[in-house]
Each structure stands twice: as C-alpha cells, then as structure tokens.
Design an enzyme around this catalytic site. Structure first.
Site, PDB file in Angstrom:
ATOM      1  N   HIS A   1      41.868  35.230  45.137  1.00 22.20           N
ATOM      2  CA  HIS A   1      40.570  35.638  44.605  1.00 22.20           C
ATOM      3  C   HIS A   1      40.154  36.972  45.218  1.00 22.20           C
ATOM      4  CE1 HIS A   1      39.586  31.134  43.690  1.00 22.20           C
ATOM      5  NE2 HIS A   1      40.423  31.677  42.813  1.00 22.20           N
TER       6      HIS A   1
ATOM      7  N   PRO B   1      44.890  41.236  35.672  1.00 25.97           N
ATOM      8  CA  PRO B   1      44.961  42.010  36.911  1.00 25.97           C
ATOM      9  C   PRO B   1      46.368  42.080  37.482  1.00 25.97           C
ATOM     10  CG  PRO B   1      44.235  39.788  37.388  1.00 25.97           C
ATOM     11  CD  PRO B   1      44.398  39.869  35.887  1.00 25.97           C
TER      12      PRO B   1
ATOM     13  N   HIS C   1      47.808  35.920  32.528  1.00 29.40           N
ATOM     14  CA  HIS C   1      46.565  36.030  33.305  1.00 29.40           C
ATOM     15  C   HIS C   1      46.678  37.031  34.441  1.00 29.40           C
ATOM     16  CE1 HIS C   1      48.530  33.921  36.537  1.00 29.40           C
ATOM     17  NE2 HIS C   1      47.427  33.547  37.143  1.00 29.40           N
ATOM     18  N   GLY C   2      47.849  37.615  34.649  1.00 26.49           N
ATOM     19  CA  GLY C   2      48.024  38.570  35.735  1.00 26.49           C
ATOM     20  C   GLY C   2      49.483  38.953  35.870  1.00 26.49           C
TER      21      GLY C   2
END
Length: 397
Positions: free
Chosen positions: A163, A302, A326-327
């Site tokens: 995170h 990301p 998602h990344g």
C-alpha cells in the site's frame, strides 16, 4: 498482444500473459481453478503470480458460487487517483516536508487515527450513504463485531505491504495524487472468518485445493458472506475516499498560494466480486488483482515505488470479462527480495523519489516487480493509456 488459450478441465484458460513466463505454482493454481464445477470462465492478466488458493492477477467467473479465497483477504483493495491544477513548476526542490505532512495526516502501517475522522470536514467527500453504511455494521459476522472501534479508527488509514500514497507528475508536468489501500483489518478478519466457514462445508471436501472452497447460491452461508463481502468492499471505498480527502487537505495547505483545484477522483477496486452478465448468464465475477475495464471505465495500473504508473480507459473486452491487470505484479516473493536486494539497491532504484529507503521496505523494491511497460503492452486489447505518471514522493507503510 491478444490472449492465448491454455486447455483447462472445465473451461479454457485465457491468458494475457506468456504461459512460459508464469511460474509452475501459479500455473497449477490456474489449472486447479479450472476444475471447479461452478466455473464458467477464467481470464489471466499479464501481472499474474502465485497467491493463496487462486493466483493474483486472475478473473474468475462462476455461476451460483463464489470462492472467498479467490477474492483475497484484503477485500476491496484498490486505487484512487486525481489530477490537480498544480504543475512541476509549483514544487519545491526539497519534498521531504511534503512527505512528512502526508505521514502526519494519514496513519501508515498498523497505525490508526486517535479519533474517528469526521467526513463532514473533508472537502468533496461523498457523504451520501455514510450513516447507512455504519448502521449495517450490526449485520456483519458476530465473530468480528467486537472490532467496531478499531474499524472506525482505521477508516482513513493506509496499512502496510504494497500500500502507498504518491505525489506524481504526468508527462505534461501536471501533478497527480494517487493512493493504494483496502479494507484494513476488518476486511481481513471477515475474509479469514468466511474462508474458515467455507472450508468446513460438505460440498468442498473433494476439491483439489481446500483454499478453493466456495459458497453456493441460496444457502445461508452464501447470504452471510455476500452481506459481509459487499460491506467490506464499501469500507475499502470509503477508506480510500477519506484518505484522498486528507491528502487533498495537506496539498491545499502546503500550496496555499496556488489555490489548488482537483479533477474528479478516479477510483477502482482490484480485489472484489461483482454481479455481471455475459452471454445471457448472470455470473459472480471475482477479480483478484484485476480491475474492471468495461468500455470507457477509467482505471489505475501502478508500477512499483520507483517506476511509472498508468491511468487507463477500458476497451470493454468481454473475453477478459471486461477486466485488466491491477499493477506490475511481483516477480519474486517478499523473502526472496530481501535476500537478493540491499538498502543500497533500494536507494539506487528509487533515485529521485522522496521515500523511505530503509531495510523495512526492501521487499517493495522496484526490482521485485515485473516491468510495468511490458505489463501494459501485453493488454493493449484491454485498455488504452490515458496518462503515464512518475512519482516524486512515495509514502509506504
């Protein structure tokens, strides 16, 4: 690239990753998921890697069933990002004060707020439904109800692991705010509780992997899980919204003379379940490390704490169940990264980024992740790139 199909027991495995590049353990997990009696489709994203039960980076579509371990223990984990009116020319040469102010405003790691954040004081916070959301806490599993005080004080906090909160620049020099977090401890405890319940059910005793235990439609266990799942997904959405509000407050104060304005916030889950319809059938679509990329849907993909990230728009590819990665996806475990890399490596790979560079975040080093540009290239039929971002400040748990 377009997808390639790998044969599976019940359904073909559609892969937007090179099958030869997927580690054996992850490929076995995909084959295991393809044996489930309720499976109707399985799409694999280019950031795929080994997870618990099901791989991270997979989209599992089932009819009348859902697998809680395939959602992951951080229910509703996802991303938020917003473009600001600031530009690179507005930034000071030393960004350490900005990082410090963000860390003061938003607790990281296991930290929580001393008092529950009042969303009414946050500029632009979507308060509609807030009171109803907390009123529904009484309906969640008895096993975690005693965590209510902690859940309220963790609302608006970052957590740890991968995170992060970032201050970024796009290729035009515009400043973006971006963050990644989920449903904090309350989501994990709900997930752990329901995974335990599912593993004891009779219909799950013959599965190839006990972590693939499912709940079946029209049962009290499924009803209880759906209730708690959707509540936790909403918690994660609010958690990110409050953090973004706190983040924006910091930016307004630090750049007071600039009178900063903000575009609408882009927000997307990447560990969640959605009810969707494909080929005339109502399905429960689980995205574990994947975002929804329906036609026109904005998403965030990301990289790592030293590489670029992408704002994207979905192309609505039904073959992937309207999904995208998602990344970047990990290419080695956290322990492997700690063995392979040093703090000196971390300093080198995060040069130019105001961030932690100590041993506590070596497992998040960019070298532990797949190249984000490659991941984007492998899903050109799933999303189009809207903006490429590069962080200048990164706050980690």
């Amino acid at each position: 690239m377009s997808y390639v199909e790998v044969p599976g027991a019940k359904v073909p495995i559609r892969m937007w990753a090179d099958p030869a590049s997927v580690e054996d353990g992850a490929m076995q997990q995909l084959q295991n998921v393809a044996t489930l009696p309720w499976i109707k489709g399985l799409a694999v994203m280019p950031d795929v890697h080994f997870g618990k039960g099901a791989t991270v980076g997979s989209v599992i579509a089932m009819h009348g069933a859902v697998c809680p371990a395939a959602v992951g223990v951080d229910i509703g984990c996802g991303m938020s990002a917003v473009r600001t009116s600031l530009t690179a020319n507005d930034l000071p040469g030393d960004l350490s004060r900005l990082r410090s102010k963000i860390e003061q405003a938003i607790p990281v790691g296991r930290g929580m707020h001393d008092e529950t954040v009042d969303p009414g004081r946050l500029h632009g916070f979507p308060t509609a439904g807030w009171d109803d959301f907390w009123a529904r806490f009484d309906g969640i599993a008895d096993a975690v109800k005693f965590r209510q005080e902690r859940a309220t004080k963790q609302m608006g906090t970052l957590g740890s692991g991968n995170h992060f909160i970032e201050f970024c620049l796009d290729e035009s020099g515009a400043v973006w705010l971006m963050l990644h977090s989920g449903s904090r401890n309350i989501g994990k405890e709900l997930a752990d509780h329901h995974i335990g319940v599912a593993q004891k059910l009779t219909h799950n005793q013959g599965l190839v992997d006990r972590d693939l235990a499912v709940f079946i439609a029209d049962t009290p266990q499924m009803a209880a899980y759906r209730n708690d799942l959707f509540w936790a997904q909403e918690y994660a959405k609010y958690n990110r919204a409050i953090m973004m509000g706190l983040f924006q407050d910091v930016v307004r104060k630090e750049f007071r003379k600039a009178k900063v304005t903000f575009d609408p916030v882009i927000s997307c889950h990447h560990n969640y379940v959605a009810e969707e319809r494909y080929e005339g059938m109502d399905l429960l679509v689980t995205r574990k490390g994947a975002i929804r990329a329906g036609s026109g849907d904005f998403g965030i993909i990301p990289g790592s704490m030293g590489t670029g990230s992408y704002i994207v728009k979905g192309l609505g590819n039904a073959k992937s169940f309207n999904s995208a990665s998602h990344g970047a996806g990990r290419r080695m475990s956290r322990n492997a990264a700690k063995r392979r890399f040093s703090t000196r490596d971390l300093e080198e790979q995060t040069r130019g980024v105001e961030c932690r560079k100590d041993s506590g975040v070596v497992d998040e080093i960019p070298g532990a992740y797949k190249p984000i540009e490659q991941v984007i290239e492998q899903q050109r039929d799933l999303v189009e790139v809207v903006a490429k971002l590069k962080q200048v400040v990164c706050v980690k748990g």
